[in-house]
Design a protein around this motif. Structure first.
Motif, PDB file in Angstrom:
ATOM      1  N   PHE B 130       0.835  -1.138   0.077  1.00 20.65           N
ATOM      2  CA  PHE B 130      -0.020   0.196   0.164  1.00 20.65           C
ATOM      3  C   PHE B 130       0.898   1.137  -0.087  1.00 20.65           C
ATOM      4  O   PHE B 130       0.625   2.166  -0.811  1.00 20.65           O
ATOM      5  N   ILE B 131       2.025   1.235   0.825  1.00 18.49           N
ATOM      6  CA  ILE B 131       2.721   2.416   1.115  1.00 18.49           C
ATOM      7  C   ILE B 131       3.283   3.216  -0.255  1.00 18.49           C
ATOM      8  O   ILE B 131       3.746   4.117  -0.725  1.00 18.49           O
ATOM      9  N   ARG B 132       3.641   1.926  -1.236  1.00 22.45           N
ATOM     10  CA  ARG B 132       4.508   2.219  -2.255  1.00 22.45           C
ATOM     11  C   ARG B 132       3.541   3.047  -3.628  1.00 22.45           C
ATOM     12  O   ARG B 132       4.088   3.539  -4.319  1.00 22.45           O
ATOM     13  N   VAL B 133       2.220   2.982  -3.234  1.00 18.93           N
ATOM     14  CA  VAL B 133       1.549   3.727  -4.179  1.00 18.93           C
ATOM     15  C   VAL B 133       0.627   4.781  -3.284  1.00 18.93           C
ATOM     16  O   VAL B 133      -0.136   5.382  -3.582  1.00 18.93           O
ATOM     17  N   GLY B 134       1.245   5.112  -2.071  1.00 21.62           N
ATOM     18  CA  GLY B 134       0.821   6.170  -1.355  1.00 21.62           C
ATOM     19  C   GLY B 134      -0.612   6.029  -0.563  1.00 21.62           C
ATOM     20  O   GLY B 134      -1.628   7.060  -0.464  1.00 21.62           O
ATOM     21  N   LEU B 135      -0.930   4.858  -0.201  1.00 20.40           N
ATOM     22  CA  LEU B 135      -2.030   4.458   0.473  1.00 20.40           C
ATOM     23  C   LEU B 135      -1.840   3.779   1.815  1.00 20.40           C
ATOM     24  O   LEU B 135      -0.662   3.440   2.013  1.00 20.40           O
ATOM     25  N   VAL B 136      -2.824   3.800   2.870  1.00 17.15           N
ATOM     26  CA  VAL B 136      -2.744   3.126   3.953  1.00 17.15           C
ATOM     27  C   VAL B 136      -3.111   1.599   3.622  1.00 17.15           C
ATOM     28  O   VAL B 136      -4.093   1.318   2.639  1.00 17.15           O
ATOM     29  N   PRO B 137      -2.794   0.616   4.428  1.00 19.74           N
ATOM     30  CA  PRO B 137      -3.344  -0.699   4.456  1.00 19.74           C
ATOM     31  C   PRO B 137      -4.765  -0.519   4.535  1.00 19.74           C
ATOM     32  O   PRO B 137      -5.401   0.138   5.358  1.00 19.74           O
ATOM     33  N   ASP B 138      -5.485  -1.388   3.755  1.00 21.96           N
ATOM     34  CA  ASP B 138      -6.883  -1.490   3.612  1.00 21.96           C
ATOM     35  C   ASP B 138      -7.403  -2.952   3.808  1.00 21.96           C
ATOM     36  O   ASP B 138      -6.501  -3.951   4.015  1.00 21.96           O
TER      37      ASP B 138
ATOM     38  N   THR C 202       2.248   9.416   4.281  1.00 20.90           N
ATOM     39  CA  THR C 202       1.453   8.348   4.145  1.00 20.90           C
ATOM     40  C   THR C 202       1.800   7.512   5.360  1.00 20.90           C
ATOM     41  O   THR C 202       1.293   6.541   5.936  1.00 20.90           O
ATOM     42  N   GLU C 225     -10.246   3.151   8.976  1.00 18.95           N
ATOM     43  CA  GLU C 225      -9.389   2.857   8.052  1.00 18.95           C
ATOM     44  C   GLU C 225      -9.723   3.360   6.583  1.00 18.95           C
ATOM     45  O   GLU C 225      -9.029   4.110   6.015  1.00 18.95           O
ATOM     46  N   GLN C 229      -8.129   6.128   4.440  1.00 20.04           N
ATOM     47  CA  GLN C 229      -7.854   5.981   3.070  1.00 20.04           C
ATOM     48  C   GLN C 229      -8.414   6.980   2.268  1.00 20.04           C
ATOM     49  O   GLN C 229      -7.744   7.403   0.949  1.00 20.04           O
ATOM     50  N   HIS C 238      -0.069   9.663  -3.206  1.00 20.89           N
ATOM     51  CA  HIS C 238      -1.051   8.604  -4.215  1.00 20.89           C
ATOM     52  C   HIS C 238      -0.923   8.637  -5.632  1.00 20.89           C
ATOM     53  O   HIS C 238      -0.624   7.726  -6.518  1.00 20.89           O
ATOM     54  N   GLY C 241       2.640   7.942  -6.898  1.00 14.22           N
ATOM     55  CA  GLY C 241       2.950   6.379  -6.532  1.00 14.22           C
ATOM     56  C   GLY C 241       2.368   5.693  -7.743  1.00 14.22           C
ATOM     57  O   GLY C 241       3.031   4.821  -8.220  1.00 14.22           O
TER      58      GLY C 241
END
Lengths: 254, 254, 254
Positions: B130-138, C202, C225, C229, C238, C241
């Motif tokens: 997730f972090i690699r595309v600027g997102l939080v884990p979902d 992030t 979450e 998000q 995002h 990313g």
């Protein structure tokens, strides 16, 4: 059930070896009473164990067969017996050490999970056997297990009811350590000795802080911790601990 | 997505191998539906897997690129798709087993974390990407991960997005076990067989008790456990379990 | 306490080596300030360390001896100093890495527990020494420890105050890893480098989601979450990313 006090240690022994120390309502009630009556002035630790060859085989299944009750009676029965035993163990400000001398199943396992420390022999058989008789884990096991062994293992143990041994119980964090049978007494004596050299009231407050903060958010947890710390700062135990440290001597707490 | 029922086992297979079984909104919705429609009368277990070579590469990044929506649309889209899939997995009273046949990234990893059991091959690649595309884990990963692998490891995985393999996933508790590729089917069959020999409604209640008590304080947890136990005591599954135990035979739950 | 900024990394060094970097009220306050003033635009990571030979010996026991205060003053003192330091560490959206160069006791250990990552030398001495001076664990340790090392180990460490070393700290999950002394800088540089290549805002939201969901039930956790998000979906991080992924290049986040 035998309850013996010796040199500040209350030893509670399940003593129905002919039924593998199975717990009926009377045993659960006696356990709750014996834990509730211990106090940090007179006691440094509570040790739970069983007469050989078992620790405890859990609930009495014959009694389940004979039981006739409605939902409300069932709820009240559990609340007043097994759940009360779990509550007294979780609430006691005297630390509880389980000496798992043999098989440890169902409610027996739950009692170990609700204890603060636990030592076992490597070949004791463990099982969250509840599922095998169509029950959910009780005596606080649904609360304690995920916090002891993690969510993944807690689900496996409770959903399958599979058997595992003391060595595995130690590896997964259900007990502190598995030690050979002829070293079990020594291992328990050692931890009890260590606890005896600590201020029991403060040990109890430490346990309380940890238990209560298991479900607090971090802001509330900081506040709860601080409110308990205020009580600790005002205590004789703190004064003696500081004095002893600065004087380079062992504290004298009793 | 393929959904197949066979002998009480519902197998759900991610079947877009050309995109590493990436999950788009349609896949997440189908997954939610397929889990929701399983029930403990007809099913003993749900198995989630992917068509080789991946389990699931997670969210569809091309679709993220093309998306144009405001905050509210975004919230509702997630709630109705990925979060609904997570909720159905966490809520299902049919136990869910993830068979991680290959790479398992992002939402794919979150689906594994939300499953009750999980088996993987040692060389599958995992990442909380997730972090690699600027997102939080979902898909519930911010809830499940710390409870599976502990807070220290959960932070490392989610903040760095680093890659790890199936052997490491087993060691940290994200999956139950990593087994060689040619033994994966057997390992999953074995746990599914074990679950099939348990009363599914009670397995579901056990899961419910554990999930709900993850955030209850211990007093409320004891009460919640007891209220579920009352339902278990009144069940046919309990009656049959007790009878079978006392008669020394295997219970017949179906 | 020294605070140095270099290439996006804020290094905070406990610098009272003659008292083993013990923390008094001033140090705790300075730590809280130095963490609070870091921000994700200017900083990729915060590194906490101590001047040899210790990380931090915890609270200043001589100061405890000289203290005269009522319960309310005590509560407010802790809230404004040690608890504020813990709160800033838990709240900071810049990730915090503890470089445990030597002994790590009491509040020093609690600071490590509140950090997001932690690396130590194998022979550093650790202890939850609070109990030895009649105190409960503070600086958030009653909250963090059970979530890092599990309930069983958390109780043992805090109730006995026993000593353990860095290798054991790594094994139990209190720190990420124990590395030889001459590799410690490199290990910390490596994780800091990895964090520097992630979008810091992030990373901060990921930490926030995990911390806040430690005490949410799973339904509320899914909703929390999702609300975070939404913020992530609307972010430049995002967009960059996704673009970088689709273009097969490294993202440029700074």
């Amino acid at each position: 059930m035998r309850v013996e006090d010796d040199d500040g240690v209350r030893t509670i022994t399940f003593d129905r070896p002919n039924v593998m120390n199975a717990m009926n309502l009377e045993v659960a009630t006696e356990l709750a009473d014996a834990v509730a009556e211990a106090d940090p002035v007179d006691h440094d630790a509570i040790v739970l164990t069983g007469d050989d060859p078992a620790f405890s085989a859990g609930g009495d299944i014959q009694a389940m067969k004979e039981r006739e009750e409605g939902p409300r009676e069932s709820y009240e029965r559990v609340a007043e017996t097994f759940n009360r035993a779990a509550a007294e163990l979780l609430n006691s400000d005297v630390p509880v050490v389980a000496k798992v001398n043999g098989d440890c199943v169902g409610a027996g396992l739950a009692i170990v999970a609700a204890s603060d420390m636990a030592y076992t022999v490597p070949d004791a058989t463990f099982s969250c056997a509840f599922i095998r008789v169509g029950l959910v884990p009780d005596t606080a096991a649904t609360f304690t297990l995920p916090r002891l062994v993690g969510l993944r293992t807690a689900k496996r143990l409770t959903m399958t009811g599979e058997f595992f041994d003391g060595a595995e119980a130690a590896e997964m964090g259900l007990v502190n350590e598995a030690v050979p049978e002829d070293e079990l007494d020594e291992a328990v004596d050692e931890i009890v000795g260590k606890l005896s050299r600590r201020p029991t009231r403060t040990v109890g407050m430490t346990k309380q802080a940890i238990h209560e903060n298991l479900d607090n958010d971090w802001r509330k947890a900081l506040d709860y911790e601080n409110m308990l710390q205020v009580q600790a700062y005002m205590s004789e135990e703190h004064e003696e601990g500081v004095d002893a440290f600065l004087e380079g001597r062992n504290p004298d707490w009793d």
